[in-house]
Write a protein that holds these residues in place. Structure first.
Motif, PDB file in Angstrom:
ATOM      1  N   GLY A  17     -49.502   1.987  19.137  1.00 53.01           N
ATOM      2  CA  GLY A  17     -49.468   3.163  18.277  1.00 53.01           C
ATOM      3  C   GLY A  17     -48.663   4.309  18.859  1.00 53.01           C
ATOM      4  O   GLY A  17     -47.791   4.134  19.710  1.00 53.01           O
ATOM      5  N   TRP A  18     -49.007   5.519  18.421  1.00 46.13           N
ATOM      6  CA  TRP A  18     -48.246   6.702  18.822  1.00 46.13           C
ATOM      7  C   TRP A  18     -48.330   6.983  20.318  1.00 46.13           C
ATOM      8  O   TRP A  18     -47.376   7.510  20.911  1.00 46.13           O
ATOM      9  N   GLU A  28     -53.855   0.007  21.982  1.00 42.86           N
ATOM     10  CA  GLU A  28     -53.558   1.420  22.220  1.00 42.86           C
ATOM     11  C   GLU A  28     -52.057   1.648  22.361  1.00 42.86           C
ATOM     12  O   GLU A  28     -51.505   2.623  21.840  1.00 42.86           O
ATOM     13  N   SER A  72     -58.815   3.893   7.589  1.00 36.62           N
ATOM     14  CA  SER A  72     -59.591   4.588   8.640  1.00 36.62           C
ATOM     15  C   SER A  72     -60.414   3.622   9.493  1.00 36.62           C
ATOM     16  O   SER A  72     -61.644   3.758   9.602  1.00 36.62           O
ATOM     17  N   ASP A  84     -55.057   0.233  14.869  1.00 36.03           N
ATOM     18  CA  ASP A  84     -53.781  -0.276  14.384  1.00 36.03           C
ATOM     19  C   ASP A  84     -53.289   0.645  13.268  1.00 36.03           C
ATOM     20  O   ASP A  84     -53.920   0.747  12.207  1.00 36.03           O
ATOM     21  N   GLU A  85     -52.154   1.310  13.488  1.00 36.85           N
ATOM     22  CA  GLU A  85     -51.660   2.287  12.526  1.00 36.85           C
ATOM     23  C   GLU A  85     -51.236   1.652  11.203  1.00 36.85           C
ATOM     24  O   GLU A  85     -51.108   2.350  10.191  1.00 36.85           O
ATOM     25  N   ASN A  86     -51.022   0.343  11.193  1.00 38.95           N
ATOM     26  CA  ASN A  86     -50.673  -0.331   9.943  1.00 38.95           C
ATOM     27  C   ASN A  86     -51.826  -0.287   8.944  1.00 38.95           C
ATOM     28  O   ASN A  86     -51.615  -0.496   7.742  1.00 38.95           O
ATOM     29  N   TYR A  87     -53.036  -0.028   9.437  1.00 39.07           N
ATOM     30  CA  TYR A  87     -54.217   0.021   8.566  1.00 39.07           C
ATOM     31  C   TYR A  87     -54.812   1.421   8.541  1.00 39.07           C
ATOM     32  O   TYR A  87     -55.994   1.590   8.223  1.00 39.07           O
ATOM     33  N   ALA A  88     -53.999   2.418   8.830  1.00 40.20           N
ATOM     34  CA  ALA A  88     -54.496   3.790   8.928  1.00 40.20           C
ATOM     35  C   ALA A  88     -55.144   4.255   7.630  1.00 40.20           C
ATOM     36  O   ALA A  88     -56.117   5.019   7.651  1.00 40.20           O
ATOM     37  N   ARG A  89     -54.646   3.799   6.479  1.00 38.94           N
ATOM     38  CA  ARG A  89     -55.203   4.240   5.204  1.00 38.94           C
ATOM     39  C   ARG A  89     -56.641   3.795   5.010  1.00 38.94           C
ATOM     40  O   ARG A  89     -57.370   4.326   4.164  1.00 38.94           O
TER      41      ARG A  89
END
Length: 372
Positions: free
Chosen positions: A252-253, A249, A323, A316-321
């Motif tokens: 990320g942002w 958590e 979802s 993990d935002e590195n894998y946001a694409r």
């Protein structure tokens, strides 16, 4: 509650105040400090196991941790409604628990008021009321409000479900008593209710295009590494899971904005406390989506009776694409259908949460109710 031994009794709590309602043989005991609740913990636990409507956020292991780590309001009043136990004459039976905070100045009016207490991580304020005692408990509570000097001109029931046994009992009481009231700030949030099976549910919730997209995203991640869905079991080290979640958590942002649980030591301690307590009680659900053993999505829910309350999710935002959060929630839907213990799950989410609103088509009404 091992981490909350309540040894901070060195500051003596004020004596409880009592208001008798002889007609219904109910009484109200008011506690104003954390140490003052120590003697009522067994009764509180028993009440939480016998309520007509579940609210995990007001159970002792969660609420006491919130007061201990996040702090109570300056004027906390915990109203405890008792009657005599019909199975054990002469023994008090706790029938209701209302955590309240006092305030002055409401909507521009110079009046004193009460509201059900909540903190930033409390997503429901339904009071705990013993099944079968709803009407008598509400009558005793409002009788106390009308006479106690610490009360006010108004009471606000904030973040209250707009359906359920408590809401029905409250509406019936307000109508018969003629007390002026008004609903405001009403909205809905996503609610899970199972279907015949997971496939039937997902076909109804998601279009064929979206279901194909989910399968495509899973395949895409599988091409990168070993993809697996993991769930916390009673044999796992819960401390490891808690720390993994906190780190994910904070990566990320939320971590960048300082709103992650790990960004604030009191909130970090609060989460570790309630997650540990819930795990020891068999009330904690944690799931992770792992890529080559490393978590790329996490979710944490707390159980109460036949209900599940979503607490936090992270990815993990590195894998946001890909979802990963949505993929994990779809797997959670499948697992909910594979067992029969949970009848509904509250997303506890923002009314405009895109992911939950798409995947969980049912809705739960949440409202604020002000009573004079």
């Amino acid at each position: 509650m091992s981490q909350l031994t309540l040894t901070d009794r060195q500051s003596a709590s004020p004596p409880p105040s009592r208001h008798e309602t002889d007609e219904h043989k109910m009484s109200v005991t008011v506690v104003t400090t954390l140490p003052g609740m120590a003697e009522f913990l067994p009764a509180w636990e028993d009440l939480a196991a016998s309520v007509s409507e579940q609210n995990v956020f007001y159970e002792p292991w969660m609420m006491m941790s919130a007061i201990h780590y996040l702090g109570a309001p300056k004027t906390l009043l915990i109203a405890l409604i008792f009657t005599t136990d019909p199975a054990r004459p002469g023994t008090p039976l706790l029938c209701g628990l209302f955590p309240l905070e006092c305030g002055r100045g409401y909507a521009g009016l110079p009046v004193k008021f009460l509201r059900l207490w909540r903190h930033k991580h409390c997503f429901q304020t339904t009071p705990l009321i013993r099944a079968g005692y709803e009407r008598r408990t509400l009558e005793a509570f409002f009788d106390w409000l009308a006479t106690d000097a610490r009360s006010g001109a108004l009471i606000e029931f904030n973040m209250l479900p707009g359906a359920g046994q408590f809401h029905q009992a409250l509406v019936d009481y307000l109508y018969s008593s003629g007390k002026p009231n008004r609903v405001f700030d009403i909205h809905t949030r996503a609610l899970f209710q199972p279907s015949v099976d997971a496939d039937t549910y997902l076909c109804a919730a998601l279009s064929s295009k979206h279901r194909k997209m989910i399968r495509r995203l899973e395949r895409g991640l599988s091409e990168i590494g070993r993809l697996e869905y993991d769930a916390l079991t009673p044999n796992d080290d819960v401390a490891v899971w808690i720390e993994e979640f906190l780190q994910l958590e904070a990566s990320g942002w939320k971590g960048r904005e300082g709103s992650a649980l790990a960004s604030n030591e009191p909130e970090r301690s609060y989460f570790k406390s309630i997650a540990t307590e819930a795990f020891q009680r068999g009330r904690l659900v944690m799931m992770a989506l792992r890529l080559d053993g490393r978590p790329i999505a996490y979710k944490c829910n707390f159980l109460a009776g036949l209900a599940s309350f979503t607490f936090k999710i992270a990815f993990d935002e590195n894998y946001a694409r890909y979802s990963p959060g949505m993929l994990l929630e779809v797997e959670y839907v499948r697992r909910l259908h594979a067992q029969s213990q949970i009848e509904w799950a509250d997303s506890c989410a923002d009314p405009f949460n895109f992911m939950f609103n798409r995947l969980w088509p049912a809705r739960r009404t949440i409202q604020n109710l002000i009573v004079s």
